[in-house]
Design a protein around this motif. Structure first.
Motif, mmCIF file in Angstrom:
data_model
loop_
_atom_site.group_PDB
_atom_site.id
_atom_site.type_symbol
_atom_site.label_atom_id
_atom_site.label_comp_id
_atom_site.label_asym_id
_atom_site.label_seq_id
_atom_site.Cartn_x
_atom_site.Cartn_y
_atom_site.Cartn_z
ATOM 1 N N LEU A 46 6.724 41.072 17.853
ATOM 2 C CA LEU A 46 6.107 41.412 19.097
ATOM 3 C C LEU A 46 6.717 43.001 19.483
ATOM 4 O O LEU A 46 5.866 43.776 19.789
ATOM 5 C CB LEU A 46 6.619 40.389 20.101
ATOM 6 C CG LEU A 46 6.210 41.002 21.559
ATOM 7 C CD1 LEU A 46 4.646 41.288 21.777
ATOM 8 C CD2 LEU A 46 6.767 39.820 22.719
ATOM 9 N N SER A 89 3.304 36.907 21.599
ATOM 10 C CA SER A 89 4.252 36.813 22.952
ATOM 11 C C SER A 89 4.210 35.424 22.953
ATOM 12 O O SER A 89 5.539 34.572 23.099
ATOM 13 C CB SER A 89 3.738 37.226 24.067
ATOM 14 O OG SER A 89 4.582 37.052 25.095
ATOM 15 N N ARG A 138 9.539 37.362 17.848
ATOM 16 C CA ARG A 138 10.191 38.374 18.861
ATOM 17 C C ARG A 138 10.103 39.817 17.862
ATOM 18 O O ARG A 138 9.707 40.802 18.825
ATOM 19 C CB ARG A 138 11.466 37.733 19.461
ATOM 20 C CG ARG A 138 12.024 38.771 20.133
ATOM 21 C CD ARG A 138 11.336 38.915 21.433
ATOM 22 N NE ARG A 138 11.740 40.045 22.527
ATOM 23 C CZ ARG A 138 11.325 40.503 23.631
ATOM 24 N NH1 ARG A 138 9.893 40.007 23.858
ATOM 25 N NH2 ARG A 138 11.924 41.308 24.277
#
Length: 460
Positions: free
Chosen positions: A435, A314, A432
């Motif tokens: 994640l 993150s 991203r």
């Protein structure tokens, strides 16, 4: 030297000192005496290995110029080093998994010592051999030691969270404090004692020999895949299949290549960026300042990784975006501030001061990146092919750096920084995606539990 440099260095020193002192119990991980002994042993070895590497860096180019080589010939020598790392990296990585990571670490020491010895010769062919050996050693440094650490940590049954503590301390010491001390020690040997530009390479060989003695006396062997029936080609194929079949590993490799490619390009660009008109700047002091910023980053990373939230996947999105913005400063200042046309003399310009602050921010991001990427690699890369896969990741990196070196004068410096900035934005996007994929199994597990709970009344 201008007060600006002292101000930046002093401010960073105060912040690093403050961050370390202000750590609360939430920022510290409770460990065992056995783990602390294991960690400290690794940190001693890693610091010695990095001292051997950092001592050489500032003097390679200078040494070649004292031997009378021009920019083109020196560029070829550097390309040979990165090319060697690309060609032989996957081979030595596979051998490390099969023949043993401890043995690979010892091979690193021997190979780099031989590379240091070649620096005594002014013969181009001998120096080229030294660069090839240095490229092989670099591949071993950035794969075998981490692979040995992860495998040994797990073999001894230590908690997984403790691994992040070793990673952050290794970067804080090896890529921060040791780099600063190595730069000062090298300067002491060359300028104070007037021992010549080859002296730091002799000192590096001594540190590597001491580290090798510690490895031989205190490390045990561990393997990736020790099976006798698996040849080198099969290991390559297995590593390639693992990357192709697991999107998390492929994303991790792409993220690493994009960031490290930008980082190595920055190494070539920061000097002309801060002194576009050949202004006199204290290269050694600026380098020490960058390393101090990297120490700050690793200290921040140790705080972040000591907590369960936010996850590495993150916060690294933000780190990549911040690093992208910091490398955009040379482009922004070239548009907003009229460049000086006075050649030579004088100190750093106002735009140079702004860029210096941006570059320190980027180096802080580098300090966060290293322990964080190490933790993600320990989670996602399979143990049986860890060194092989890690060196696979370095192939696109080395290709990119070779292209940049070959064309370093073909593009304006702002174009190069813009390219790096774009790469870092792409890295943030891929982070991203990583994640989202990493959280998907948890979402699926919770969904299955909810379905099971809903189905229970029907079985009564």
């Amino acid at each position: 030297m201008e007060a600006f440099y002292y101000l930046v260095f002093g401010a960073l020193s105060a912040v690093v000192f403050g961050v370390e002192l202000s750590k609360s119990t939430k920022d510290r991980i409770n460990t065992s005496p056995a783990f602390n002994s294991f960690k400290n042993n690794y940190l001693v070895v890693y610091s010695l290995m990095m001292a051997g590497d950092w001592l050489q860096g500032p003097y390679v180019y200078f040494l070649y110029t004292t031997y009378g080589f021009g920019k083109g010939e020196i560029g070829q020598l550097f390309i040979a080093g990165f090319g060697s790392s690309m060609l032989f990296g996957t081979i030595v990585g596979s051998l490390a998994d099969k023949q043993g990571r401890r043995r690979a670490c010892v091979t690193y020491c021997i190979t780099y010592i031989l590379s240091c010895i070649t620096k005594h010769s002014p013969q181009y062919r001998v120096l080229m051999i030294g660069r090839v050996l240095g490229g092989i050693a670099t591949s071993l440094l950035f794969s075998s030691f981490e692979s040995w650490l992860v495998a040994e940590h797990n073999k001894r049954g230590f908690e997984q969270q403790w691994l992040s503590l070793t990673f952050s301390k290794a970067i804080f010491l090896g890529n921060g404090l040791v780099a600063i001390l190595a730069g000062l020690f090298g300067n002491f040997l060359v300028d104070t004692f007037q021992l010549g530009p080859v002296a730091p390479f002799d000192a590096a060989a001594c540190f590597l020999a001491i580290g090798m003695a510690v490895i031989l006396s205190s490390w045990t062997e561990n393997y990736g895949d020790p099976s006798e029936n698996k040849d080198l080609l099969a290991q390559f194929k297995g590593a390639a299949v693992a990357i192709a079949s697991d999107e998390k590993i492929a994303l991790l490799g792409a993220i690493q290549s994009l960031f490290e490619g930008s980082m190595y390009t920055f190494v070539f660009l920061w000097t002309p960026a801060l002194s576009p008109n050949d202004e006199e700047i204290p290269h050694g002091f600026i380098f020490a300042t960058f390393m101090l910023a990297s120490m700050l980053g690793s200290s921040i990373a140790s705080r972040l990784m000591a907590r369960s939230s936010p996850r590495v996947e993150s916060y690294m999105q933000i780190v990549f975006l911040v690093s992208s913005v910091s490398l955009m400063l040379p482009i922004v200042t070239s548009f907003l501030i009229a460049p000086s046309k006075v050649k030579g003399g004088g100190g750093i310009s106002f735009s140079g001061c702004l860029q210096m602050l941006g570059f320190c921010t980027f180096e802080a991001c580098v300090g966060i990146f290293w322990p964080s990427i190490m933790k993600m690699r320990s989670q996602y890369i399979p143990e049986e092919a860890r060194s092989t896969i890690m060196n696979f990741f370095r192939i696109p990196l080395n290709i990119f750096v070779c292209i940049v070196l070959y064309n370093v004068n073909a593009f304006p410096i702002t174009v190069m920084f813009g390219m790096c900035s774009i790469f870092l934005v792409v890295a943030s996007i891929l982070q991203r995606r990583l994640l989202v994929i990493a959280e998907k199994p948890k979402t699926e597990i919770w969904a299955m539990k909810e379905r099971d709970n809903e189905a229970e009344p029907l079985n009564i």
